[in-house]
Design a protein around this motif. Structure first.
Motif, PDB file in Angstrom:
ATOM      1  N   CYS A  58     -16.154  14.791   2.053  1.00  0.00           N
ATOM      2  CA  CYS A  58     -15.186  15.747   2.584  1.00  0.00           C
ATOM      3  C   CYS A  58     -15.924  16.973   3.128  1.00  0.00           C
ATOM      4  O   CYS A  58     -16.753  17.562   2.432  1.00  0.00           O
ATOM      5  CB  CYS A  58     -14.229  16.162   1.467  1.00  0.00           C
TER       6      CYS A  58
ATOM      7  N   CYS B  31     -14.631  20.103   0.818  1.00  0.00           N
ATOM      8  CA  CYS B  31     -14.990  20.322  -0.591  1.00  0.00           C
ATOM      9  C   CYS B  31     -16.125  19.422  -1.089  1.00  0.00           C
ATOM     10  O   CYS B  31     -16.556  19.558  -2.229  1.00  0.00           O
ATOM     11  CB  CYS B  31     -13.757  20.170  -1.483  1.00  0.00           C
TER      12      CYS B  31
ATOM     13  N   CYS C 227      -9.734  12.713   1.393  1.00  0.00           N
ATOM     14  CA  CYS C 227     -10.406  13.294   0.233  1.00  0.00           C
ATOM     15  C   CYS C 227      -9.463  13.229  -0.969  1.00  0.00           C
ATOM     16  O   CYS C 227      -8.369  13.789  -0.926  1.00  0.00           O
ATOM     17  CB  CYS C 227     -10.778  14.743   0.524  1.00  0.00           C
TER      18      CYS C 227
ATOM     19  N   CYS D 176      -8.913  17.170  -2.320  1.00  0.00           N
ATOM     20  CA  CYS D 176      -8.141  18.213  -1.621  1.00  0.00           C
ATOM     21  C   CYS D 176      -7.222  17.655  -0.536  1.00  0.00           C
ATOM     22  O   CYS D 176      -6.572  18.413   0.177  1.00  0.00           O
ATOM     23  CB  CYS D 176      -9.078  19.265  -1.032  1.00  0.00           C
TER      24      CYS D 176
ATOM     25  N   TYR E  84      -7.797  16.421   2.336  1.00  0.00           N
ATOM     26  CA  TYR E  84      -8.247  16.529   3.733  1.00  0.00           C
ATOM     27  C   TYR E  84      -8.406  15.122   4.310  1.00  0.00           C
ATOM     28  O   TYR E  84      -8.913  14.221   3.639  1.00  0.00           O
ATOM     29  CB  TYR E  84      -9.591  17.267   3.773  1.00  0.00           C
TER      30      TYR E  84
HETATM   31 ZN   LIG Z   1     -11.898  17.645  -0.051  1.00  0.00          ZN
END
Ligand SMILES: [Zn+2]
Length: 274
Positions: A117, A120, A135, A138, A140
């Motif tokens: 990611c 993060c 991800c 998070c 994403y």
């Molecule tokens: Zn992430």
């Protein structure tokens, strides 16, 4: 032979079955059976041959005439195969094979460069109902990257503006091109690029054709346009030379499969039809 290609709607690995077709890559290079290499237009680049290696990367691209086609990245060249530059293969391939290998090369590149990611740092996971990676930490989502570019041929009377790039290994002249900046329209990018690279102002941009180009992930939007004003003043960091060429005295041109060549031929035809 007609090739009907359908994308698979998610990022999943290919299944190992006797029918599954595989398209093998070694990094940026395509791995082919030697008999294919001199005849890319007529012989298919994928194979039902299963190679006895651990793939570094494997994904299901979609189906070709109803048969699953997976893209496999290998660490070595397997026995019975040879490696060939992707560009050399594509410039000899028919349009429908070009389309499939083009898609395969872009997906392979994207998948091999997207592991973690970018927000993060967590390891990305495939999503079962979308052509993306997500991800788990998070949420994403990473989608295959496509970079829009403009490419255009400028016409002035019976002449066309063509340029020889510093990057070209041959004496070939081509159209001017560049990436679209964030916030720009394609037409604004075209006018900016041609002015930056050649000092020429254009008018009447007319969209003609687009082409995906897997080096590594451009989408070329091709335009015809007309000279408006200015004197040739080339950017020597990008171009070695540029000039106005009469349509009856053109220099060495790009390969017929390229969007640049299609634009040049369309411009020539337009002049002849007047
Ligand atoms: Zn992430």
């Amino acid at each position: 032979m007609t090739i009907e290609f359908i994308y698979h709607p998610a990022i999943v690995p290919g299944e190992d079955s006797p029918q599954t077709l595989s398209l093998y890559f070694l990094g940026e290079r395509l791995l082919l059976k030697p008999e294919v290499m001199d005849n890319a237009e007529h012989i298919l680049p994928w194979t039902t041959d299963s190679v006895n290696q651990d793939p570094r990367l494997e994904l299901l691209l979609g189906s070709v005439n109803g048969v699953p086609l997976r893209v496999v990245g290998l660490a070595d060249i397997p026995p019975g195969f040879k490696d060939v530059a992707l560009r050399d293969y594509l410039l000899a391939a028919s349009d429908d094979i070009f389309r499939v290998v083009n898609a395969a090369a872009q997906l392979r590149y994207w998948r091999s460069t997207q592991n973690f990611c970018s927000r993060c740092g967590t390891l990305l996971k495939p999503i079962i109902n979308d052509r993306a990676l997500m991800c788990p930490s998070c949420s994403y989502r990473s989608y295959p990257k496509i970079s829009p570019c403009v490419i255009g041929v400028v016409r002035k009377g019976r002449t066309l503006l063509l340029a020889h790039s510093n990057r070209h290994r041959t004496a070939m002249y081509s159209c001017l091109a560049g990436f679209i900046e964030a916030g720009e329209t394609a037409e604004e990018a075209l006018a900016r690029e041609i002015f930056e690279e050649a000092g020429i102002r254009i008018k009447n941009p007319r969209y003609l054709v687009s082409q995906a180009w897997p080096f590594p992930h451009q989408l070329m939007l091709g335009y015809l346009c007309d000279y408006d004003s200015g004197e040739l003043n080339i950017d020597t960091t990008e171009l070695e030379s540029a000039d106005w060429f009469d349509i009856d005295n053109l220099p060495q041109l790009p390969a017929p499969q390229t969007v640049a060549r299609k634009l040049i031929e369309a411009a020539v035809e337009q002049v002849r039809n007047e």
